[in-house]
Design an enzyme around this catalytic site. Structure first.
Site, PDB file in Angstrom:
ATOM      1  N   CYS A 162     -12.002   0.532   6.176  1.00 46.58           N
ATOM      2  CA  CYS A 162     -11.486   1.812   6.693  1.00 46.58           C
ATOM      3  C   CYS A 162     -12.034   3.010   5.938  1.00 46.58           C
ATOM      4  CB  CYS A 162      -9.960   1.807   6.647  1.00 46.58           C
ATOM      5  SG  CYS A 162      -9.262   1.321   5.057  1.00 46.58           S
ATOM      6  N   CYS A 163     -12.256   2.855   4.619  1.00 45.39           N
ATOM      7  CA  CYS A 163     -12.558   4.034   3.798  1.00 45.39           C
ATOM      8  C   CYS A 163     -13.978   4.596   3.976  1.00 45.39           C
ATOM      9  CB  CYS A 163     -12.299   3.731   2.329  1.00 45.39           C
ATOM     10  SG  CYS A 163     -10.599   3.264   1.935  1.00 45.39           S
ATOM     11  N   GLU A 213       0.844  -1.211   0.000  1.00 44.61           N
ATOM     12  CA  GLU A 213       0.000   0.000   0.000  1.00 44.61           C
ATOM     13  C   GLU A 213       0.871   1.250   0.000  1.00 44.61           C
ATOM     14  OE1 GLU A 213      -3.466  -0.579   2.726  1.00 44.61           O
ATOM     15  OE2 GLU A 213      -2.315  -2.326   3.368  1.00 44.61           O
TER      16      GLU A 213
END
Ligand code: ZN
Length: 589
Positions: free
Chosen positions: A378-379, A286
């Protein structure tokens, strides 16, 4: 530091309408998903209220805290009481799960109690506490409710006892606690919370984390913060860390921190930012890629990275007053972050690549369509909490001026030393570049408006060195920004984009979708005719594709002109996209 002013965004404007959709659709959707994804059961099972197995990643508790934070800002914005009973329920649940030491994290308590504070590189305990603190501060500040704050402070007390000065040295594998502790200090005035944030920033880069095969850069543990001048490793971690470091500078005024953060910021935004305001060019780890490594198709470009960068850039803006930081925030809001959620407010992109190949189908890493939720979620709640807080990023106060950073249809209450009443901003921006500003009430004599002039609109308007145009707001004042469409090229060192152009209009980045092309025209055969001025209809030629993969180096022949529609990148994928491109080859190269 420029103290922020809160703007009330009108539902008639783009950002206000988005907030409305966030309140009506996104937040309720997130609340439902907390139940269906198992996040709330993870809490219940710790106290014997559920027999379900633990579900989700180790940091799944943070989904709940981000949603609570979104609810808090929404209460602050609209005064709604629709979630009061839900807050009672979930805060009560968190309180029951919190043990007598103050600890609360369901993956440790319910699955691996032996790992408590034992594997800081992976357990995300302080990261989760960071989100708990942010939610708790938001709820107390925006809704005047301190029950979650009491829980957060009990856990923070434990952190002081365990990792405070003179105690164990430890930092979290995933930064987030640093910015949260500074905010807690701002809210409660407890000096030791600032001291602990400073300690965790000072201890980073000393090799405390067992970084294993990921390496120290992944965790930003390769160099002390004051020596780390380039952004490396996991993009979201680096950007949250930078938000915390800049927060620390804002409170301590330590020049060395600001200087290194300026270097970091230039590195990120001059060499590692996608045109859409996205970050992270590698799926692997990432990660930020190397300088100028910005492939459109393989972009990781996680939504959370854009949000983290917005948090950081906002703090840099407050620290310096320079418009470049607000320019980037605008780019992120209107492009990468806008693309991450659809018009219904209930479907999301996690990764935001700038190109989808027609034969690509990698559901894991680059879905063609937005999804209702993700295994690593998470987003979506991060978007919900950001959008609920949009009003905080519009304006700030100066000594003798009101600074406007973002243009949106909004009312801004004037603080007493600048005047009385409301500064009204009327605009349909970014559809047009016209912004009408007027004061209902009065400004204190000598107070001016400082208006950000975006870097793409520098023609007729000449701002001061900091990028702001100072004006006396006479009645009926109008700002006219130049939102005519324009071609943009990338720095020639960006190999992936060499020979290509993108269409921008005001702050909006456009793309072309296969689904809007005529039958038989392949998106990958388009060549932009840049001699024709850009508009919503692009004039393109089609490459006559040769038979083989490689041939003699002669100029590729193209067909006659054809007009194709461009659409805002933020809206792509809403009609069953088969392929998409932001960058297209240009015919003059
Ligand atoms: Zn994310």
């Amino acid at each position: 530091m420029l103290p922020p002013l809160t703007a009330k965004l009108s539902p008639h404007g783009v950002l206000g309408a988005w907030q409305q959709r966030n309140a009506e659709a996104t937040i309720p959707h997130c609340i439902t998903q907390l139940e269906t994804s198992g996040v709330l059961d993870n809490f219940r099972r710790v106290v014997g209220e559920s027999g379900a197995a633990y579900r989700g990643f180790v940091f799944a508790d943070s989904d709940l805290y981000k949603v609570i934070e979104a609810v808090a800002w929404e209460i602050g914005r609209s005064g709604t009481d629709r979630w009061d009973a839900w807050l009672d329920e979930v805060i009560g649940l968190v309180g029951r799960v919190q043990d007598s030491t103050g600890y609360v994290m369901t993956w440790i308590q319910g699955v691996h109690p032996e790992k408590r504070f034992a594997e800081l590189e992976w357990t995300h305990e302080m990261y989760v506490l960071g989100h708990l603190i942010q939610a708790a501060v938001a709820l107390d500040r925006a809704a005047g409710r301190d029950d979650l704050l009491r829980i957060a402070r009990r856990f923070t007390d434990l952190l002081h006892r365990h990792f405070g000065p003179g105690r164990e040295e430890g930092v979290c594998g995933h930064p987030e606690i640093e910015t949260a502790l500074v905010e807690l200090y701002r809210h409660t005035g407890e000096e030791r919370d600032l001291t602990l944030a400073q300690r965790m920033i000072d201890l980073r880069g000393l090799g405390l984390l067992k970084t294993g095969h990921f390496g120290a850069q992944y965790f930003q543990d390769h160099l002390p913060v004051r020596q780390a001048r380039t952004a490396v490793g996991h993009a979201v971690r680096q950007l949250y860390l930078n938000a915390g470091v800049t927060d620390l500078y804002l409170e301590t005024g330590e020049k060395e921190l600001l200087e290194v953060q300026r270097a970091q910021w230039e590195n990120v935004h001059q060499r590692k930012m996608y045109i859409t305001g996205a970050y992270g060019s590698r799926h692997r780890d990432e990660a930020f890629g190397d300088d100028y490594e910005l492939p459109s198709d393989r972009a990781y470009a996680e939504t959370c990275a854009s949000i983290a960068d917005l948090h950081w850039s906002w703090r840099m803006l407050l620290a310096t007053g320079e418009s470049r930081y607000a320019d980037v925030i605008e780019r992120e809001i209107h492009n990468a972050i806008a693309a991450s959620v659809d018009a219904s407010g209930t479907r999301f992109f996690y990764s935001n690549p700038l190109q989808l190949r027609p034969d690509r189908y990698d559901e894991e890493n680059a879905p063609r369509e937005r999804a209702a939720w993700y295994a690593c979620a998470c987003c979506p709640p991060n978007v919900a909490r950001l959008v609920a807080q949009f009003g905080a990023y519009v304006a700030s106060e100066g000594e003798d001026e009101v600074r406007i950073h973002q243009y949106a249809d909004a009312d801004i209450d004037l603080p007493a030393h600048l005047g009385e009443g409301v500064l009204e901003m009327r605009t349909d921006y970014p559809s047009s570049g016209t912004v009408e500003l007027s004061v209902r009430g009065r400004l204190t004599p000598g107070v001016r408006l400082a208006l950000r002039i975006p870097d793409w609109s520098r023609g007729a308007l000449t701002p001061d060195e900091d990028g702001y145009l100072r004006v006396d707001p006479r009645p009926g004042f109008r700002l006219e920004l130049d939102v005519r469409p324009r071609w943009t090229r990338a720095h020639p060192r960006v190999d992936a984009l060499r020979g290509c152009v993108a269409l921008e209009r005001g702050p909006i980045v456009y793309c072309v979708e296969q689904s809007s092309l005529p039958e038989g025209v392949a998106i990958d055969d388009l060549v932009i005719d840049v001699t024709v001025p850009p508009g919503p209809e692009l004039t393109v030629h089609l490459v006559e594709a040769p038979a083989g993969l490689y041939q003699a180096a002669e100029r590729v022949t193209t067909s006659t002109a054809l007009a194709v529609p461009a659409v805002p990148f933020a809206t792509w994928g809403s009609t069953g996209s088969r392929a998409m491109r932001v960058w297209l080859p240009a015919n003059d190269l």
